[in-house]
Design a protein around this motif. Structure first.
Motif, PDB file in Angstrom:
ATOM      1  N   GLY A  55      10.352   8.314  14.101  1.00 16.12           N
ATOM      2  CA  GLY A  55      11.039   8.372  12.816  1.00 16.12           C
ATOM      3  C   GLY A  55      10.589   9.444  11.863  1.00 16.12           C
ATOM      4  N   VAL A  56       9.391   9.343  11.322  1.00 15.02           N
ATOM      5  CA  VAL A  56       8.985  10.288  10.281  1.00 15.02           C
ATOM      6  C   VAL A  56       7.512  10.638  10.454  1.00 15.02           C
ATOM      7  N   PHE A  57       7.115  11.774   9.893  1.00 15.25           N
ATOM      8  CA  PHE A  57       5.720  12.171   9.913  1.00 15.25           C
ATOM      9  C   PHE A  57       4.845  11.111   9.247  1.00 15.25           C
ATOM     10  N   ALA A  58       5.412  10.386   8.276  1.00 15.65           N
ATOM     11  CA  ALA A  58       4.625   9.387   7.563  1.00 15.65           C
ATOM     12  C   ALA A  58       4.044   8.350   8.513  1.00 15.65           C
ATOM     13  N   ILE A  59       4.823   7.928   9.500  1.00 16.91           N
ATOM     14  CA  ILE A  59       4.333   6.932  10.453  1.00 16.91           C
ATOM     15  C   ILE A  59       3.234   7.543  11.318  1.00 16.91           C
ATOM     16  N   GLY A  60       3.436   8.803  11.735  1.00 14.43           N
ATOM     17  CA  GLY A  60       2.390   9.472  12.494  1.00 14.43           C
ATOM     18  C   GLY A  60       1.099   9.591  11.707  1.00 14.43           C
ATOM     19  N   PHE A  61       1.204   9.966  10.433  1.00 17.59           N
ATOM     20  CA  PHE A  61       0.039  10.042   9.563  1.00 17.59           C
ATOM     21  C   PHE A  61      -0.648   8.686   9.444  1.00 17.59           C
ATOM     22  N   LEU A  62       0.160   7.664   9.250  1.00 16.51           N
ATOM     23  CA  LEU A  62      -0.375   6.328   9.096  1.00 16.51           C
ATOM     24  C   LEU A  62      -1.219   5.921  10.303  1.00 16.51           C
ATOM     25  N   LEU A  63      -0.657   6.075  11.485  1.00 17.47           N
ATOM     26  CA  LEU A  63      -1.354   5.669  12.702  1.00 17.47           C
ATOM     27  C   LEU A  63      -2.581   6.535  12.959  1.00 17.47           C
ATOM     28  N   LEU A  64      -2.439   7.835  12.725  1.00 19.02           N
ATOM     29  CA  LEU A  64      -3.576   8.732  12.926  1.00 19.02           C
ATOM     30  C   LEU A  64      -4.706   8.408  11.973  1.00 19.02           C
ATOM     31  N   ARG A  65      -4.366   8.054  10.760  1.00 22.27           N
ATOM     32  CA  ARG A  65      -5.393   7.802   9.756  1.00 22.27           C
ATOM     33  C   ARG A  65      -6.235   6.574  10.115  1.00 22.27           C
ATOM     34  N   LYS A 124      -7.694  -8.286  10.458  1.00 21.85           N
ATOM     35  CA  LYS A 124      -7.748  -8.388  11.916  1.00 21.85           C
ATOM     36  C   LYS A 124      -6.912  -7.297  12.569  1.00 21.85           C
ATOM     37  N   TYR A 125      -5.765  -7.008  11.976  1.00 26.10           N
ATOM     38  CA  TYR A 125      -4.885  -5.991  12.547  1.00 26.10           C
ATOM     39  C   TYR A 125      -5.055  -4.635  11.874  1.00 26.10           C
ATOM     40  N   PHE A 126      -6.062  -4.535  11.010  1.00 26.40           N
ATOM     41  CA  PHE A 126      -6.431  -3.254  10.405  1.00 26.40           C
ATOM     42  C   PHE A 126      -5.240  -2.578   9.725  1.00 26.40           C
ATOM     43  N   ILE A 127      -4.441  -3.400   9.046  1.00 26.23           N
ATOM     44  CA  ILE A 127      -3.214  -2.893   8.422  1.00 26.23           C
ATOM     45  C   ILE A 127      -3.577  -2.138   7.148  1.00 26.23           C
ATOM     46  N   PRO A 128      -3.197  -0.880   7.023  1.00 29.74           N
ATOM     47  CA  PRO A 128      -3.531  -0.091   5.827  1.00 29.74           C
ATOM     48  C   PRO A 128      -2.884  -0.657   4.566  1.00 29.74           C
ATOM     49  N   SER A 129      -3.551  -0.486   3.456  1.00 32.27           N
ATOM     50  CA  SER A 129      -3.039  -0.995   2.181  1.00 32.27           C
ATOM     51  C   SER A 129      -1.703  -0.367   1.820  1.00 32.27           C
ATOM     52  N   SER A 130      -1.567   0.933   2.088  1.00 31.30           N
ATOM     53  CA  SER A 130      -0.323   1.611   1.736  1.00 31.30           C
ATOM     54  C   SER A 130       0.855   1.096   2.559  1.00 31.30           C
ATOM     55  N   LEU A 131       0.591   0.689   3.800  1.00 33.83           N
ATOM     56  CA  LEU A 131       1.653   0.120   4.625  1.00 33.83           C
ATOM     57  C   LEU A 131       2.061  -1.249   4.094  1.00 33.83           C
ATOM     58  N   MET A 132       1.066  -2.084   3.745  1.00 34.48           N
ATOM     59  CA  MET A 132       1.367  -3.376   3.141  1.00 34.48           C
ATOM     60  C   MET A 132       2.194  -3.181   1.875  1.00 34.48           C
ATOM     61  N   ALA A 133       1.780  -2.223   1.064  1.00 35.16           N
ATOM     62  CA  ALA A 133       2.504  -1.952  -0.175  1.00 35.16           C
ATOM     63  C   ALA A 133       3.931  -1.501   0.101  1.00 35.16           C
ATOM     64  N   GLY A 134       4.115  -0.701   1.154  1.00 33.61           N
ATOM     65  CA  GLY A 134       5.455  -0.243   1.501  1.00 33.61           C
ATOM     66  C   GLY A 134       6.383  -1.383   1.846  1.00 33.61           C
ATOM     67  N   PHE A 135       5.893  -2.350   2.607  1.00 32.16           N
ATOM     68  CA  PHE A 135       6.729  -3.491   2.958  1.00 32.16           C
ATOM     69  C   PHE A 135       6.988  -4.381   1.751  1.00 32.16           C
ATOM     70  N   LEU A 136       6.009  -4.494   0.868  1.00 32.11           N
ATOM     71  CA  LEU A 136       6.245  -5.227  -0.378  1.00 32.11           C
ATOM     72  C   LEU A 136       7.326  -4.546  -1.207  1.00 32.11           C
ATOM     73  N   GLY A 137       7.270  -3.205  -1.253  1.00 29.46           N
ATOM     74  CA  GLY A 137       8.299  -2.462  -1.982  1.00 29.46           C
ATOM     75  C   GLY A 137       9.670  -2.614  -1.356  1.00 29.46           C
ATOM     76  N   ILE A 181      -1.146   9.102  19.604  1.00 30.18           N
ATOM     77  CA  ILE A 181      -0.625   8.090  18.681  1.00 30.18           C
ATOM     78  C   ILE A 181       0.070   8.759  17.495  1.00 30.18           C
ATOM     79  N   PHE A 182      -0.397   9.949  17.109  1.00 30.86           N
ATOM     80  CA  PHE A 182       0.318  10.673  16.047  1.00 30.86           C
ATOM     81  C   PHE A 182       1.709  11.078  16.528  1.00 30.86           C
ATOM     82  N   VAL A 183       1.785  11.636  17.729  1.00 27.02           N
ATOM     83  CA  VAL A 183       3.082  12.043  18.273  1.00 27.02           C
ATOM     84  C   VAL A 183       3.972  10.829  18.473  1.00 27.02           C
ATOM     85  N   TYR A 184       3.396   9.698  18.864  1.00 29.21           N
ATOM     86  CA  TYR A 184       4.165   8.459  18.985  1.00 29.21           C
ATOM     87  C   TYR A 184       4.806   8.106  17.645  1.00 29.21           C
TER      88      TYR A 184
END
Length: 466
Positions: free
Chosen positions: A368-378, A32-45, A360-363
């Motif tokens: 914090g980091v380019f990784a968050i920008g990449f995540l949202l842009l993707r 429902k919230y379109f949460i990427p798998s890599s983000l879920m994995a990051g929080f699990l880690g 949203i990428f610039v946001y």
């Protein structure tokens, strides 16, 4: 640290990424919230790592992988080259320079406004806090944990002993605001119809919701451009990417050593890869470039992005802050307001087409980091059709010297009696960039959001590769 340490870290990361994908495929709330798998994995880690359960043996070096992965990603962008429409060269320049003004304005806003609030408000309510406190917001939000550590250490050496912990807290809050705030904004934008490459989540196909592509929709990853008898095609493409990646790192070190200028590794790699694109025949699709498949390069880049997101989130440090809870709360609320303003007000004002994807990428980058920008842009632009990453690579080297000055001289200026000079310089920069956009007629605030188009819709004329 040994090569087996790296192997262990990536094996654990891979396991959690697979778990994240299974959760994405099976849990409706995550879909429902379109949460990427890599983000879920990051929080699990993060939860299973040292900060909480401490049941997974990640190494102390896991936070450093993101900077290496970033270089490969931008090397792939450079080698894949760019397309410029012959009939819209002016508009291409407008897009790139306008985006550069936007990025510069958001950075300047984070530098001067929190510093001003720190001097006029926070230091008056909490007299024991020095004037450098406001810079901790930008150090954490805009700089991320690495810059936060550097700025915090500098302030500690200047007498602000608690600055390192405060800076790391700022970085942590920034990343959380970037991830959850970014997802909220994406859901809002898709509901309003402001996204150009995906529509409302309710209309996404089952493949996009679950992340598992049905057999009838599965596509080939790429072409075999060299014979596997001589060399595996994937090894061929990976080797091509790793050359500018390694040279970019070495080039950055040499420039810093001889000229004392800190050009990011990924920017050097991008430039070198773009030169390779031109020399190898990328403009005419001849020579060596006939044997390079852009789709394979994109898949390698996408793989690095997923691991980058995982390690960027899983390596978050959570410092214990109690003493500065009051002023820190004020500073963090100000930071959230600033990044909202950057996305919601400056974003559509300084970006015309594909405004939300670029904003949203610039946001994400500003929290914090380019990784968050990449995540949202993707999420909103999986194939980089908005050319956001291309323009980021072009414009970053121009802003890097200014950032270097801020992180190097800012703490001393704010804590050494030159706080008004620091605030004045970057307030002037912020308003100057806004005025420049208006003068160049790159100020689009009056254009209704419903009339904005996708950047790929410029067309009409024949395109040629740059």
């Amino acid at each position: 640290m040994t090569v087996y340490t790296v192997l262990t870290d990536f094996a654990l990361a891979s396991f959690l990424i697979l778990v994240g994908q299974l959760l994405r495929a099976k849990v409706p709330l995550i879909q429902k919230y379109f949460i990427p798998s890599s983000l879920m994995a990051g929080f699990l880690g993060l939860f299973a790592g040292r900060e909480f359960l401490n049941i997974l043996p990640f190494s102390d070096s896991m936070g450093s992988y993101t900077s290496v992965l970033m270089i490969i990603i931008f090397a792939a962008i450079g080698i894949n080259g760019f397309k410029i429409n012959k009939g819209v060269l002016k508009r291409e320049a407008e897009r790139v320079v306008g985006y550069g003004l936007y990025k510069g304005a958001q950075s300047a806003l984070q530098w001067w406004l929190p510093a001003l609030v720190g001097v006029l408000v926070i230091s008056k309510i909490w007299p024991d806090i020095n004037y450098g406190f406001g810079l901790l917001l930008a150090a954490g939000f805009l700089g991320g944990h690495g810059t936060a550590a550097a700025v915090g250490t500098t302030m500690a050496e200047l007498g602000f002993a608690d600055a390192p912990d405060l800076a790391m807290t700022s970085a942590t809050v920034g990343i959380l605001a970037g991830v959850f705030g970014g997802l909220i904004f994406i859901k809002w934008a898709t509901a309003k119809g402001y996204t150009q490459y995906i529509k409302n989540f309710a209309y996404l196909s089952g493949d996009l919701k679950t992340g598992m592509v049905s057999r009838e929709n599965q596509e080939e990853m790429g072409r075999d451009t060299v014979s596997s008898i001589a060399l595996d095609p994937l090894c061929w493409h990976l080797s091509i990417l790793m050359v500018p990646t390694g040279l970019g790192y070495l080039c950055s070190k040499l420039v810093k050593s001889y000229f004392a200028v800190n050009i990011p590794n990924y920017a050097c790699a991008f430039i070198l890869a773009l030169l390779f694109f031109c020399v190898a025949g990328g403009r005419t699709d001849r020579g060596v470039y006939r044997y390079i498949d852009k789709r394979v390069n994109t898949r390698i880049s996408g793989t690095c992005t997923d691991y980058l997101v995982f390690f960027g989130v899983a390596s978050i440090k959570i410092p214990i802050i109690v003493k500065y809870a009051g002023p820190l709360f004020v500073l963090m609320i100000l930071g959230i307001f600033i990044v909202w303003f950057i996305l919601r007000i400056l974003g559509p004002a300084m970006n015309r087409d594909s405004w939300f994807e670029r904003s949203i990428f610039v946001y994400g980058y500003a929290t914090g980091v380019f990784a968050i920008g990449f995540l949202l842009l993707r999420i909103v632009d999986p194939e980089n059709e908005s050319k956001t990453l291309n323009d980021t690579a072009f414009t970053t080297p121009f802003l890097t010297p200014v950032e270097t000055f801020v992180w190097a001289a800012g703490p001393a200026m704010l804590m050494g009696g030159q706080h008004w000079l620091f605030i004045g310089i970057f307030a002037a920069m912020f308003f100057g960039l806004i005025i420049a956009a208006m003068v160049m007629k790159w100020w689009y605030i009056k254009i209704p959001l419903s009339e904005r188009k996708a950047i790929v819709n410029y067309s009409g004329e024949e395109e040629e590769q740059l």
